[in-house]
Design a protein around this motif. Structure first.
Motif, PDB file in Angstrom:
ATOM      1  N   ALA A  73      -1.925  74.158  70.175  1.00 21.69           N
ATOM      2  CA  ALA A  73      -2.358  72.931  70.858  1.00 21.69           C
ATOM      3  C   ALA A  73      -1.210  71.930  71.001  1.00 21.69           C
ATOM      4  N   GLU A  76       4.879  69.519  71.853  1.00 21.02           N
ATOM      5  CA  GLU A  76       5.826  68.411  71.989  1.00 21.02           C
ATOM      6  C   GLU A  76       7.252  68.869  72.259  1.00 21.02           C
ATOM      7  N   MET A 101     -10.449  72.905  63.014  1.00 25.08           N
ATOM      8  CA  MET A 101      -9.879  71.628  62.576  1.00 25.08           C
ATOM      9  C   MET A 101     -10.955  70.722  61.979  1.00 25.08           C
ATOM     10  N   LEU A 146      -8.826  60.899  69.581  1.00 20.93           N
ATOM     11  CA  LEU A 146     -10.212  61.326  69.853  1.00 20.93           C
ATOM     12  C   LEU A 146     -10.226  62.343  70.990  1.00 20.93           C
ATOM     13  N   LEU A 149      -9.687  67.736  69.351  1.00 23.37           N
ATOM     14  CA  LEU A 149      -9.831  67.928  67.904  1.00 23.37           C
ATOM     15  C   LEU A 149     -10.466  66.717  67.232  1.00 23.37           C
ATOM     16  N   GLY A 150      -9.939  65.525  67.530  1.00 24.82           N
ATOM     17  CA  GLY A 150     -10.410  64.320  66.848  1.00 24.82           C
ATOM     18  C   GLY A 150     -11.876  64.024  67.111  1.00 24.82           C
ATOM     19  N   ARG A 169      -5.861  56.327  73.080  1.00 22.82           N
ATOM     20  CA  ARG A 169      -5.013  55.531  73.987  1.00 22.82           C
ATOM     21  C   ARG A 169      -5.883  54.794  75.002  1.00 22.82           C
ATOM     22  N   THR A 170      -6.811  55.540  75.601  1.00 23.98           N
ATOM     23  CA  THR A 170      -7.728  54.928  76.567  1.00 23.98           C
ATOM     24  C   THR A 170      -9.112  54.819  75.907  1.00 23.98           C
ATOM     25  N   LYS A 172     -12.773  55.350  74.719  1.00 22.10           N
ATOM     26  CA  LYS A 172     -13.557  56.600  74.614  1.00 22.10           C
ATOM     27  C   LYS A 172     -14.948  56.284  74.100  1.00 22.10           C
ATOM     28  N   LEU A 200      -3.375  62.910  66.348  1.00 19.79           N
ATOM     29  CA  LEU A 200      -2.699  62.494  67.592  1.00 19.79           C
ATOM     30  C   LEU A 200      -1.651  63.522  67.977  1.00 19.79           C
ATOM     31  N   GLY A 205       5.153  57.672  72.161  1.00 21.56           N
ATOM     32  CA  GLY A 205       4.232  56.586  71.791  1.00 21.56           C
ATOM     33  C   GLY A 205       3.643  56.726  70.389  1.00 21.56           C
ATOM     34  N   THR A 206       3.766  57.899  69.783  1.00 20.44           N
ATOM     35  CA  THR A 206       3.148  58.089  68.455  1.00 20.44           C
ATOM     36  C   THR A 206       4.173  58.388  67.362  1.00 20.44           C
ATOM     37  N   PHE A 227      -2.983  65.858  59.818  1.00 23.21           N
ATOM     38  CA  PHE A 227      -3.151  67.243  60.271  1.00 23.21           C
ATOM     39  C   PHE A 227      -2.560  67.408  61.674  1.00 23.21           C
ATOM     40  N   ASP A 253      -0.350  68.331  56.031  1.00 14.05           N
ATOM     41  CA  ASP A 253      -0.322  69.731  56.496  1.00 14.05           C
ATOM     42  C   ASP A 253       0.890  69.962  57.389  1.00 14.05           C
ATOM     43  N   SER A 279      -4.124  73.746  58.745  1.00 10.62           N
ATOM     44  CA  SER A 279      -5.419  73.109  58.944  1.00 10.62           C
ATOM     45  C   SER A 279      -6.181  73.737  60.119  1.00 10.62           C
ATOM     46  N   ALA A 280      -5.497  74.128  61.164  1.00 12.29           N
ATOM     47  CA  ALA A 280      -6.213  74.753  62.295  1.00 12.29           C
ATOM     48  C   ALA A 280      -5.352  75.820  62.969  1.00 12.29           C
TER      49      ALA A 280
HETATM   50  P1  NDP Z   1      -5.723  65.986  72.875  1.00 12.52           P
HETATM   51  O1  NDP Z   1      -4.640  65.826  73.870  1.00 12.52           O
HETATM   52  O2  NDP Z   1      -7.006  66.619  73.290  1.00 12.52           O
HETATM   53  O3  NDP Z   1      -6.101  64.541  72.265  1.00 12.52           O
HETATM   54  C1  NDP Z   1      -5.128  63.613  71.899  1.00 12.52           C
HETATM   55  C2  NDP Z   1      -5.810  62.313  71.488  1.00 12.52           C
HETATM   56  O4  NDP Z   1      -4.794  61.399  71.036  1.00 12.52           O
HETATM   57  C3  NDP Z   1      -6.512  61.638  72.669  1.00 12.52           C
HETATM   58  O5  NDP Z   1      -7.681  60.971  72.226  1.00 12.52           O
HETATM   59  C4  NDP Z   1      -5.462  60.610  73.129  1.00 12.52           C
HETATM   60  O6  NDP Z   1      -5.995  59.463  73.761  1.00 12.52           O
HETATM   61  C5  NDP Z   1      -4.873  60.196  71.800  1.00 12.52           C
HETATM   62  N1  NDP Z   1      -3.540  59.622  71.996  1.00 12.52           N
HETATM   63  C6  NDP Z   1      -2.445  60.194  72.524  1.00 12.52           C
HETATM   64  N2  NDP Z   1      -1.401  59.323  72.557  1.00 12.52           N
HETATM   65  C7  NDP Z   1      -1.882  58.178  72.024  1.00 12.52           C
HETATM   66  C8  NDP Z   1      -1.301  56.897  71.787  1.00 12.52           C
HETATM   67  N3  NDP Z   1      -0.025  56.633  72.104  1.00 12.52           N
HETATM   68  N4  NDP Z   1      -2.090  55.941  71.242  1.00 12.52           N
HETATM   69  C9  NDP Z   1      -3.379  56.194  70.936  1.00 12.52           C
HETATM   70  N5  NDP Z   1      -3.983  57.382  71.128  1.00 12.52           N
HETATM   71  C10 NDP Z   1      -3.240  58.364  71.662  1.00 12.52           C
HETATM   72  O7  NDP Z   1      -5.090  66.755  71.631  1.00 12.52           O
HETATM   73  P2  NDP Z   1      -5.829  67.692  70.567  1.00 12.52           P
HETATM   74  O8  NDP Z   1      -6.978  66.918  70.002  1.00 12.52           O
HETATM   75  O9  NDP Z   1      -6.099  69.022  71.147  1.00 12.52           O
HETATM   76  O10 NDP Z   1      -4.664  67.881  69.477  1.00 12.52           O
HETATM   77  C11 NDP Z   1      -4.069  66.779  68.812  1.00 12.52           C
HETATM   78  C12 NDP Z   1      -2.841  67.254  68.056  1.00 12.52           C
HETATM   79  O11 NDP Z   1      -3.218  67.989  66.893  1.00 12.52           O
HETATM   80  C13 NDP Z   1      -1.957  68.246  68.826  1.00 12.52           C
HETATM   81  O12 NDP Z   1      -1.094  67.566  69.707  1.00 12.52           O
HETATM   82  C14 NDP Z   1      -1.195  68.936  67.712  1.00 12.52           C
HETATM   83  O13 NDP Z   1       0.025  68.287  67.469  1.00 12.52           O
HETATM   84  C15 NDP Z   1      -2.106  68.777  66.488  1.00 12.52           C
HETATM   85  N6  NDP Z   1      -2.582  70.081  65.979  1.00 12.52           N
HETATM   86  C16 NDP Z   1      -2.315  70.433  64.687  1.00 12.52           C
HETATM   87  C17 NDP Z   1      -2.747  71.638  64.195  1.00 12.52           C
HETATM   88  C18 NDP Z   1      -2.495  72.029  62.775  1.00 12.52           C
HETATM   89  O14 NDP Z   1      -2.784  73.150  62.392  1.00 12.52           O
HETATM   90  N7  NDP Z   1      -1.975  71.171  61.935  1.00 12.52           N
HETATM   91  C19 NDP Z   1      -3.480  72.587  65.045  1.00 12.52           C
HETATM   92  C20 NDP Z   1      -3.737  72.106  66.366  1.00 12.52           C
HETATM   93  C21 NDP Z   1      -3.279  70.904  66.820  1.00 12.52           C
HETATM   94  P3  NDP Z   1      -6.808  59.581  75.152  1.00 12.52           P
HETATM   95  O15 NDP Z   1      -8.138  60.178  74.746  1.00 12.52           O
HETATM   96  O16 NDP Z   1      -6.925  58.182  75.611  1.00 12.52           O
HETATM   97  O17 NDP Z   1      -6.011  60.475  76.049  1.00 12.52           O
END
Ligand code: NDP
Length: 314
Positions: A73, A76, A101, A146, A149-150, A169-170, A172, A200, A205-206, A227, A253, A279-280
């Protein structure tokens, strides 16, 4: 002739064998091969590549790529190191990944909620001592991110009786979750979270979002679960907050350097629980079903699956 699909990865040989067996069983219409086994002509013709934690530069050997399908997922490094490449980056969005997750988040929130780290520390010292019980409804959880996964993790926490605030970010809407966005929203969520869960993506931005100033916004004794990706949390600031007692515990993690070097002081920190990026994990069977659908659609119609927004970084 079956399209040749390069598989570009740095995962272990054992994991690669599992993936290749799953590709053969569930995607018989495609000839998925390790990049190293491809001729120059194969590389020149490849329209789609499957990647799992690849060395991004290796994709430069594939000049005709229309999209890369990641089995993970988090993408970066593909986004930041291949800015000049025109192909689309498609992330893993398998619903099973969100289930996995959400299960990990619930497991470690409950571990922290029921004082797991403190009882572990007591056991090491052979101490029999009961800690006060606090019901779930009095343990506030903050979920940063959110997305796929979130949102599910937050929903499962609500179903288990926790009050949950989320941040994205936006704006929800997630049923049962008090949702916030923007800098003020982050401030509000942090200041009211006994346990904060980071889900995130790592973007400009993060990166280092949870620095000393923002960690200080958490209530005294709060815990953190990361995670998502290591560099979202400033490790130095985290350790300082654990050392001075402002934070009670951190479950990590993910790290800036993985595997975490054997001599990293985090291993021995009593306030840290370390997991080796587990974790996932992606589930090959269900993920391959989704990859097969994406590939079939593309080769039949030319349609590219929903891709990462390169400007946003996720
Ligand atoms: P998504 O792209 O579906 O969701 C990302 C969320 O983060 C969205 O709600 C987004 O906001 C928010 N976001 C992004 N940038 C910002 C910001 N600058 N400020 C505030 N909120 C922000 O990603 P996933 O949920 O699929 O995955 C999230 C991360 O989890 C992955 O990028 C990965 O790095 C990590 N991961 C880790 C794993 C592990 O095993 N440890 C396994 C899988 C993933 P908005 O809704 O407004 O777009």
């Amino acid at each position: 002739m079956r399209p040749i699909i390069p598989f570009v990865t740095r995962i272990s040989a054992e994991e690669q064998a599992t993936w290749h067996a799953t590709f053969r069983a569930r995607m018989p219409d495609f000839d998925v091969r390790p990049l190293a086994d491809l001729s120059d002509a194969d590389c020149r013709d490849a329209k789609v590549a499957i990647v799992a934690n690849p060395e991004p530069a290796e994709l430069r050997r594939l000049p005709s790529l229309v999209f890369v399908q990641s089995l993970w997922a988090g993408v970066e490094r593909l986004v930041s190191e291949l800015e000049d490449q025109p192909f689309a980056i498609v992330r893993m969005t398998d619903p099973q990944l969100a289930e996995t997750m959400a299960e990990a988040v619930l497991t470690f929130v409950l571990y922290l909620h029921r004082d797991g780290p403190a009882y572990r520390a007591q056991q090491i010292r052979h101490v029999w001592s009961e800690r006060p019980y606090r019901p779930a409804r009095e343990r506030r959880i903050g979920v940063l991110g959110l997305g796929n996964l979130g949102a599910l993790a937050a929903t499962r926490l609500v179903a288990n009786g926790f009050p949950v605030e989320g941040w994205s970010r936006t704006p929800k809407a997630v049923a049962g979750v008090s949702c916030h966005s923007g800098e003020d929203g982050l401030d509000r969520v942090l200041s009211r979270s006994d346990i904060v869960v980071v889900l995130l993506p790592l973007t400009s931005g993060t990166r280092a979002l949870l620095d000393a100033r923002r960690l200080a916004r958490l209530p005294s004794g709060a815990a953190l679960i990361n995670f998502a990706r290591g560099p979202i949390v400033d490790t130095e600031a985290l350790v300082a907050a654990l050392d001075d007692g402002h934070l009670g515990h951190a479950v990590l993690d993910v790290f800036a350097r993985e595997p975490l070097p054997a001599d990293d002081p985090l291993w021995d920190h009593p306030g840290v629980t370390i997991l080796p990026h587990v974790s996932a994990p992606t589930t090959p069977e269900t993920a391959t079903r989704l990859v097969a659908e994406n590939l079939h659609r593309f080769f039949a119609t030319g349609m590219i699956p929903e891709a990462v927004d390169r400007d946003r970084g996720y």
